[in-house]
Design an enzyme around this catalytic site. Structure first.
Site, PDB file in Angstrom:
ATOM      1  N   SER A 132       0.830  -1.197   0.000  1.00 24.67           N
ATOM      2  CA  SER A 132       0.000   0.000   0.000  1.00 24.67           C
ATOM      3  C   SER A 132       0.871   1.255   0.000  1.00 24.67           C
ATOM      4  CB  SER A 132      -0.957  -0.047   1.199  1.00 24.67           C
ATOM      5  OG  SER A 132      -2.001   0.875   1.076  1.00 24.67           O
ATOM      6  N   ASP A 228      -2.178  13.971  12.896  1.00 24.42           N
ATOM      7  CA  ASP A 228      -2.251  15.304  12.288  1.00 24.42           C
ATOM      8  C   ASP A 228      -1.561  15.318  10.923  1.00 24.42           C
ATOM      9  OD1 ASP A 228      -3.613  16.240  14.448  1.00 24.42           O
ATOM     10  OD2 ASP A 228      -1.959  17.415  15.286  1.00 24.42           O
ATOM     11  N   HIS A 287      -7.207  -6.170   0.752  1.00 23.29           N
ATOM     12  CA  HIS A 287      -6.094  -5.246   0.592  1.00 23.29           C
ATOM     13  C   HIS A 287      -4.882  -5.661   1.431  1.00 23.29           C
ATOM     14  CE1 HIS A 287      -3.986  -1.573  -0.233  1.00 23.29           C
ATOM     15  NE2 HIS A 287      -4.061  -1.147   1.022  1.00 23.29           N
TER      16      HIS A 287
END
Length: 306
Positions: A132, A228, A287
């Site tokens: 990924s 964040d 996945h």
């Protein structure tokens, strides 16, 4: 033409707005110089685990995906080390696992981290495997510095924008919204986080994967990933940097049969950037191919390395 290897099947193996209470781990001092002027990102000292093996053989280097860590591949790394006799390196990407946090989450920065680490450990050229987000990092590294990569495996990912098939935006938002009171035991903290994630992340296996990032620091439970930075750069993480030069080495695109991350519409770009690419499908895998079908995953890697 892009060649499709035949699919195979082996016996199923074992799986292996931010709350003021549940926050991210402290951010390390800024170690990126990507603010402008075309300067290359400054590499970070990544956390890694190296299993010993035959130094004459190219090492295997494994890069995890978004919200993962090197520990996701512990059993896979041990199996590959035992079955191939090679050294196997697993690495925490910046802003993940035990690696430092940084405001820069670009693929260029992640590639620079590895361009520094691999020669430092004497592991170049290596057999580079990335899942990924880690697969996109691996592809960019191979395109930028092909001399560092003996051969390449991209696991259930293509060198294209993949936002449309991704639920990671929802995952990140759900993690940021988790609230855990102070002074609760670990078992209760995980249960509370699981309950709060479940309305958005309905797949139990995915929730357990996300909860591997919940750690206790000074009596409080925090996310060890830099939520964040990941949320701020998610669009870039879902994209892929434009490239012109191709990687000339052997390349395996290993996709899950139940996943949509490697689509036929991606084949032209795969062929352009990786002209020696072979595509192989693992049946009954989503996945997270290595977690769904670990024996099939290691068999594919062994076959490609042989």
């Amino acid at each position: 033409m892009l060649r499709w290897a035949s699919a195979w099947r082996l016996p199923r193996g074992a799986l292996g707005a931010r709350s003021p209470i549940l926050s991210r781990l402290p951010v390390a001092p800024c170690s990126s110089s990507s603010s402008g002027g075309g300067a290359e990102p400054r590499p970070l000292p990544l956390s890694y685990k190296l299993l010993d093996g035959e130094a004459a053989l190219p090492a295997i280097v494994i890069l995890h995906g978004l919200l993962g860590s090197k520990t996701n591949f512990n059993s896979i790394a041990k199996a590959l080390a035992q079955q191939t006799g090679r050294r196997v390196l697993t690495v925490d990407a910046r802003n993940h696992g035990a690696s430092p946090h940084s405001p820069d989450m670009s693929y260029e920065a992640m590639s620079q981290d590895l361009q520094s680490l691999l020669p430092e450990l004497g592991l170049a050229p290596c057999a580079l495997i990335g899942h990924s987000m880690g697969g996109k990092t691996a592809m960019l590294l191979a395109l930028q510095r092909p001399e560092l990569v003996d051969r390449l495996v991209a696991v259930d990912i293509s060198p294209v924008e993949t936002t449309s098939v991704s639920d990671f935006k929802a995952y990140l938002a759900a993690m940021q919204a988790v609230h855990i009171p102070g002074e609760v035991p670990r078992s209760q903290a995980r249960k509370l986080a699981d309950q709060q994630l479940s309305p958005v992340v309905q797949d139990t296996a995915v929730r357990q994967f996300l909860l591997t990032n919940l750690v206790e620091v000074d009596g409080r439970f925090v996310w060890r990933v830099n939520l964040d930075a990941l949320a701020r750069h998610l669009d870039n993480i879902m994209a892929f940097p434009p490239r012109q030069d191709a990687y000339p080495g052997p390349t395996l695109f290993l996709r899950g049969g139940n996943s949509q991350f490697v689509h036929p519409s991606h084949h032209a770009e795969i062929r352009r950037l990786f002209p020696r690419a072979v595509l192989q499908t693992v049946p009954d895998a989503g996945h997270w191919v290595h977690a769904d079908r670990p024996q099939d995953f290691t068999a594919a890697i062994r076959g490609f390395l042989a």
